[in-house]
Design a protein around this motif. Structure first.
Motif, PDB file in Angstrom:
ATOM      1  N   SER A 142      67.619  85.794   7.850  1.00 16.19           N
ATOM      2  CA  SER A 142      66.155  85.778   7.778  1.00 16.19           C
ATOM      3  C   SER A 142      65.512  85.531   9.130  1.00 16.19           C
ATOM      4  O   SER A 142      66.104  84.900  10.005  1.00 16.19           O
ATOM      5  N   ASN A 143      64.298  86.036   9.254  1.00 13.81           N
ATOM      6  CA  ASN A 143      63.410  85.577  10.313  1.00 13.81           C
ATOM      7  C   ASN A 143      62.456  84.555   9.719  1.00 13.81           C
ATOM      8  O   ASN A 143      62.015  84.703   8.573  1.00 13.81           O
ATOM      9  N   ILE A 144      62.118  83.551  10.506  1.00  9.51           N
ATOM     10  CA  ILE A 144      61.097  82.612  10.060  1.00  9.51           C
ATOM     11  C   ILE A 144      59.739  83.227  10.367  1.00  9.51           C
ATOM     12  O   ILE A 144      59.450  83.572  11.513  1.00  9.51           O
ATOM     13  N   LEU A 145      58.913  83.366   9.325  1.00  8.67           N
ATOM     14  CA  LEU A 145      57.563  83.903   9.530  1.00  8.67           C
ATOM     15  C   LEU A 145      56.588  82.781   9.848  1.00  8.67           C
ATOM     16  O   LEU A 145      55.702  82.925  10.683  1.00  8.67           O
ATOM     17  N   SER A 146      56.758  81.653   9.152  1.00 11.32           N
ATOM     18  CA  SER A 146      55.912  80.505   9.449  1.00 11.32           C
ATOM     19  C   SER A 146      56.606  79.247   8.941  1.00 11.32           C
ATOM     20  O   SER A 146      57.483  79.313   8.079  1.00 11.32           O
ATOM     21  N   GLY A 147      56.216  78.107   9.487  1.00 15.29           N
ATOM     22  CA  GLY A 147      56.805  76.854   9.064  1.00 15.29           C
ATOM     23  C   GLY A 147      57.921  76.418   9.991  1.00 15.29           C
ATOM     24  O   GLY A 147      58.230  77.089  10.969  1.00 15.29           O
ATOM     25  N   VAL A 148      58.512  75.286   9.648  1.00 18.16           N
ATOM     26  CA  VAL A 148      59.566  74.704  10.482  1.00 18.16           C
ATOM     27  C   VAL A 148      60.802  74.457   9.626  1.00 18.16           C
ATOM     28  O   VAL A 148      60.702  73.916   8.527  1.00 18.16           O
ATOM     29  N   VAL A 149      61.944  74.879  10.144  1.00 16.06           N
ATOM     30  CA  VAL A 149      63.213  74.685   9.446  1.00 16.06           C
ATOM     31  C   VAL A 149      64.042  73.660  10.211  1.00 16.06           C
ATOM     32  O   VAL A 149      64.141  73.731  11.435  1.00 16.06           O
ATOM     33  N   LYS A 150      64.614  72.693   9.501  1.00 17.49           N
ATOM     34  CA  LYS A 150      65.477  71.724  10.167  1.00 17.49           C
ATOM     35  C   LYS A 150      66.928  71.996   9.813  1.00 17.49           C
ATOM     36  O   LYS A 150      67.253  72.351   8.677  1.00 17.49           O
ATOM     37  N   LEU A 151      67.800  71.813  10.795  1.00 17.88           N
ATOM     38  CA  LEU A 151      69.235  71.947  10.598  1.00 17.88           C
ATOM     39  C   LEU A 151      69.830  70.549  10.666  1.00 17.88           C
ATOM     40  O   LEU A 151      69.611  69.819  11.631  1.00 17.88           O
ATOM     41  N   THR A 152      70.585  70.172   9.639  1.00 22.09           N
ATOM     42  CA  THR A 152      71.054  68.805   9.525  1.00 22.09           C
ATOM     43  C   THR A 152      72.570  68.749   9.429  1.00 22.09           C
ATOM     44  O   THR A 152      73.187  69.633   8.849  1.00 22.09           O
TER      45      THR A 152
END
Lengths: 247, 247
Positions: free
Chosen positions: B66-76
């Motif tokens: 996926s591409n991120i279109l909006s928002g923030v993704v965290k990797l944990t």
DNA sequence: CGACGCCTTGATCAACTTCAAATTTTGTGG
DNA sequence: CCACAAAATTTGAAGTTGATCAAGGCGTCG
């Protein structure tokens, strides 16, 4: 197994010096044809560097990139007041330098004595443009570095001092003895870093590193010899502690 | 400015949905031709995800990137006993997933509400093979992630709690307002992470994050509002503290 | 031998965590 | 829109871990 392809090639087509080189088997040079290797070899220099010598000058300013032939290179970041953190450790046959982009302000320094195989930047960049597999190999190395960096962030942010030490030892063992060691007990190794470097690697002080190493010794998990020698007596236990000290 | 090239292209050749998409300008889709974009668009799905929902299922197991279109993704990353560390933050138009290799055991989770633009793995991998520039863009993103990870390691390993907080705020501001903000005082932003996430990002506890934020407020450097709102009153001072609290 | 670099050990101290509770914010249903 | 419950945040007090300060040991090299 893509070694099949290489078995068809007479070794005599390949520069002598490349024939047993790790970089040709596992590093970026593996992407190059015998003809390309021969051409590259004409402009290649091999150099030795004492531990603690800076390497940036060689592969950044002077217009060279390098493969590590032997030894360990540390990448360090500094704060204005002198605090420092090691942010990467590189082993043979890693590639040093960043074609087409710029390294974000890290200092490369020989942690042990190091031998490099260096190439002019423009030659490497030409080869990369013409050999997609070479960029793919570089990309792969960088993904490995990213994964290592993230494991390390977990270590730096969330582990206790003894867990950090255990994690460090597990990482070193896995680099020195990539395959077998998982089962090996009583593996004797020589640490590639001195105490101060280990501290800078783990975000600790020298004293804490020393104390926790003593701590592991008293638990019977390692034996500590002179001159950075260390014997891993109980590797399983070490791995367990690296994940959580309470066991 | 390589927009020259694109100006020759009738926008009508490009799928409507892609026309104003950041990923086409700054992300991996920028490597694709109008024809390729049109083809890709046929198998593309766009999805919305509530904050705190897991995203791995989407781009790993189900065979999508996926591409991120909006928002923030965290990797944990997690330790067996539950301690956790955020090891990456991703913003639009970052690409999620690892074509041809495997993500090293990280959990991707929506930190805010997130919109994704997802593609079947095999289609992306086909495009990458045929479009070297696409791999180059991905490579570049990963190098940025590596540089961020290394800056962060310095933060985790060597900075004090208040320096960590300041560093975090500087990073967030630089992502939310990539250009101008360097000079902007009194910049009001909404933090994309809640206190617990900030703590997991910085290797601290929630309580320490809260205290140091209060600390920055009392120094007159930030103002704290409701609902994760925060106003940066003195950005220069914040940047200074991020490097060393003693000034 | 003596000096230097590196490592270890001990005692004290500070920063951050932990535990506990109060307070504010947010979401939900009437 | 208000009331109320749940979640998130703040604040306080006490406890711990690792840092700091200080001294001493060991090995190497002139």
């Amino acid at each position: 197994m893509n070694s099949d392809k290489r078995e068809n090639i007479h070794n005599s087509d390949i520069p002598l010096i490349c024939q047993s080189c790790e970089a040709r088997h596992k590093g970026v040079c593996g992407a190059l044809s015998p003809v390309q290797l021969t051409e590259l070899n004409k402009v290649t220099t091999r150099t030795a560097h004492e531990h603690s010598s800076e390497l940036n000058v060689i592969h950044e300013d002077q217009g060279h990139y390098s493969n590590i032939l032997s030894g360990v290179v540390k990448l360090t970041k500094l704060l204005p007041d002198g605090r420092q953190q090691i942010v990467g450790l590189q082993f043979a046959p890693d590639f040093l330098g960043r074609p087409f982009s710029n390294q974000n302000n890290v200092i490369a320094e020989a942690a042990t004595n190091v031998r490099l195989c260096s190439f002019p930047k423009n030659v490497i960049e030409k080869f990369i443009k013409g050999t997609p597999d070479m960029e793919r190999r570089l990309h792969k190395q960088h993904l490995n570095e990213l994964d290592e960096a993230r494991d390390w962030m977990l270590t730096l942010g969330r582990k206790t001092a003894i867990e950090k030490l255990a994690s460090f030892l597990v990482l070193i063992v896995s680099h020195i003895d990539p395959e077998g060691s998982a089962q090996n007990e009583n593996l004797a190794i020589e640490l590639p870093l001195k105490r101060g470097d280990i501290a800078d690697y783990l975000g600790l002080t020298i004293e804490t590193v020393s104390r926790q190493l003593t701590n592991l010794r008293k638990k019977g998990i390692v034996e500590i010899g002179a001159k950075r020698a260390i014997k891993i007596v109980n590797f399983d236990r070490l791995k367990t502690i690296a994940q959580s000290e309470n066991v």
